[in-house]
Design a protein around this motif. Structure first.
Motif, PDB file in Angstrom:
ATOM      1  N   THR A  72       0.823  -1.209   0.000  1.00  0.00           N
ATOM      2  CA  THR A  72       0.000   0.000   0.000  1.00  0.00           C
ATOM      3  C   THR A  72       0.857   1.259   0.000  1.00  0.00           C
ATOM      4  N   GLU A  73       2.007   1.223   0.643  1.00  0.00           N
ATOM      5  CA  GLU A  73       2.911   2.376   0.706  1.00  0.00           C
ATOM      6  C   GLU A  73       4.153   2.196  -0.161  1.00  0.00           C
ATOM      7  N   GLU A  74       4.259   1.030  -0.816  1.00  0.00           N
ATOM      8  CA  GLU A  74       5.427   0.690  -1.627  1.00  0.00           C
ATOM      9  C   GLU A  74       6.722   0.895  -0.850  1.00  0.00           C
ATOM     10  N   THR A  75       6.740   0.298   0.346  1.00  0.00           N
ATOM     11  CA  THR A  75       7.882   0.398   1.239  1.00  0.00           C
ATOM     12  C   THR A  75       8.403  -0.988   1.579  1.00  0.00           C
ATOM     13  N   LEU A  76       9.707  -1.134   1.571  1.00  0.00           N
ATOM     14  CA  LEU A  76      10.373  -2.379   1.945  1.00  0.00           C
ATOM     15  C   LEU A  76      10.968  -2.197   3.332  1.00  0.00           C
ATOM     16  N   TYR A  77      10.640  -3.101   4.260  1.00  0.00           N
ATOM     17  CA  TYR A  77      11.210  -3.085   5.611  1.00  0.00           C
ATOM     18  C   TYR A  77      12.157  -4.271   5.743  1.00  0.00           C
ATOM     19  N   VAL A  78      13.350  -4.007   6.257  1.00  0.00           N
ATOM     20  CA  VAL A  78      14.370  -5.045   6.418  1.00  0.00           C
ATOM     21  C   VAL A  78      14.787  -5.107   7.876  1.00  0.00           C
ATOM     22  N   SER A  79      14.764  -6.303   8.456  1.00  0.00           N
ATOM     23  CA  SER A  79      15.297  -6.460   9.809  1.00  0.00           C
ATOM     24  C   SER A  79      16.795  -6.720   9.669  1.00  0.00           C
ATOM     25  N   ASP A  80      17.577  -5.741  10.055  1.00  0.00           N
ATOM     26  CA  ASP A  80      19.035  -5.799   9.981  1.00  0.00           C
ATOM     27  C   ASP A  80      19.510  -6.422  11.291  1.00  0.00           C
ATOM     28  N   THR A  81      19.389  -7.737  11.370  1.00  0.00           N
ATOM     29  CA  THR A  81      19.600  -8.487  12.602  1.00  0.00           C
ATOM     30  C   THR A  81      20.954  -8.220  13.243  1.00  0.00           C
ATOM     31  N   GLY A  82      22.018  -8.272  12.474  1.00  0.00           N
ATOM     32  CA  GLY A  82      23.364  -8.109  13.017  1.00  0.00           C
ATOM     33  C   GLY A  82      23.654  -6.716  13.556  1.00  0.00           C
ATOM     34  N   ASN A  83      22.885  -5.728  13.091  1.00  0.00           N
ATOM     35  CA  ASN A  83      23.074  -4.356  13.551  1.00  0.00           C
ATOM     36  C   ASN A  83      21.948  -3.889  14.469  1.00  0.00           C
ATOM     37  N   ASP A  84      21.056  -4.809  14.835  1.00  0.00           N
ATOM     38  CA  ASP A  84      19.982  -4.545  15.798  1.00  0.00           C
ATOM     39  C   ASP A  84      19.134  -3.332  15.416  1.00  0.00           C
ATOM     40  N   ARG A  85      18.672  -3.318  14.155  1.00  0.00           N
ATOM     41  CA  ARG A  85      17.854  -2.199  13.698  1.00  0.00           C
ATOM     42  C   ARG A  85      16.936  -2.639  12.564  1.00  0.00           C
ATOM     43  N   ILE A  86      15.998  -1.758  12.240  1.00  0.00           N
ATOM     44  CA  ILE A  86      15.098  -1.943  11.113  1.00  0.00           C
ATOM     45  C   ILE A  86      15.404  -0.837  10.112  1.00  0.00           C
ATOM     46  N   ILE A  87      15.412  -1.182   8.833  1.00  0.00           N
ATOM     47  CA  ILE A  87      15.679  -0.206   7.780  1.00  0.00           C
ATOM     48  C   ILE A  87      14.477  -0.178   6.836  1.00  0.00           C
ATOM     49  N   ALA A  88      14.066   1.024   6.444  1.00  0.00           N
ATOM     50  CA  ALA A  88      12.951   1.192   5.515  1.00  0.00           C
ATOM     51  C   ALA A  88      13.452   1.780   4.205  1.00  0.00           C
ATOM     52  N   PHE A  89      12.952   1.238   3.095  1.00  0.00           N
ATOM     53  CA  PHE A  89      13.276   1.712   1.760  1.00  0.00           C
ATOM     54  C   PHE A  89      11.979   1.964   0.996  1.00  0.00           C
ATOM     55  N   LYS A  90      11.939   3.014   0.204  1.00  0.00           N
ATOM     56  CA  LYS A  90      10.813   3.312  -0.674  1.00  0.00           C
ATOM     57  C   LYS A  90      11.093   2.680  -2.019  1.00  0.00           C
TER      58      LYS A  90
END
Length: 90
Positions: free
Chosen positions: A6-24
């Protein structure tokens, strides 16, 4: 990782760096204002989280789920043995 169609967004769980990254996800090579081009069609939006045990901190985030009706992102915070829920903003 997961895609919010719906928002054309990719969410990635960056496990080794303990964060979430969002891409359009975009058509072509032009990124929306407030984002930066990673490669054609993918624009970096933001990252959030770091190592820790308090709200908004992670220890090996792995699984992601999306509730598009309520604009919620669920994150399996694996080594903290919990699920964290985040309200998505557009």
């Amino acid at each position: 990782m997961l895609i919010d169609d719906t928002e054309e967004t990719l969410y990635v769980s960056d496990t080794g760096n303990d964060r979430i990254i969002a891409f359009k996800l975009v058509t072509g090579a032009t990124c929306p204002t407030g984002t930066s081009k990673t490669v054609d069609g993918i624009c970096y939006v933001k990252k959030f989280g770091s190592l820790g045990t308090t709200d908004g901190k992670f220890d090996s985030p792995s699984g992601l789920a999306l509730d598009t009706t309520n604009d919620l992102l669920y994150v399996a915070d694996t080594d903290n043995n919990r699920i964290q829920i985040f309200k998505l903003t557009t």
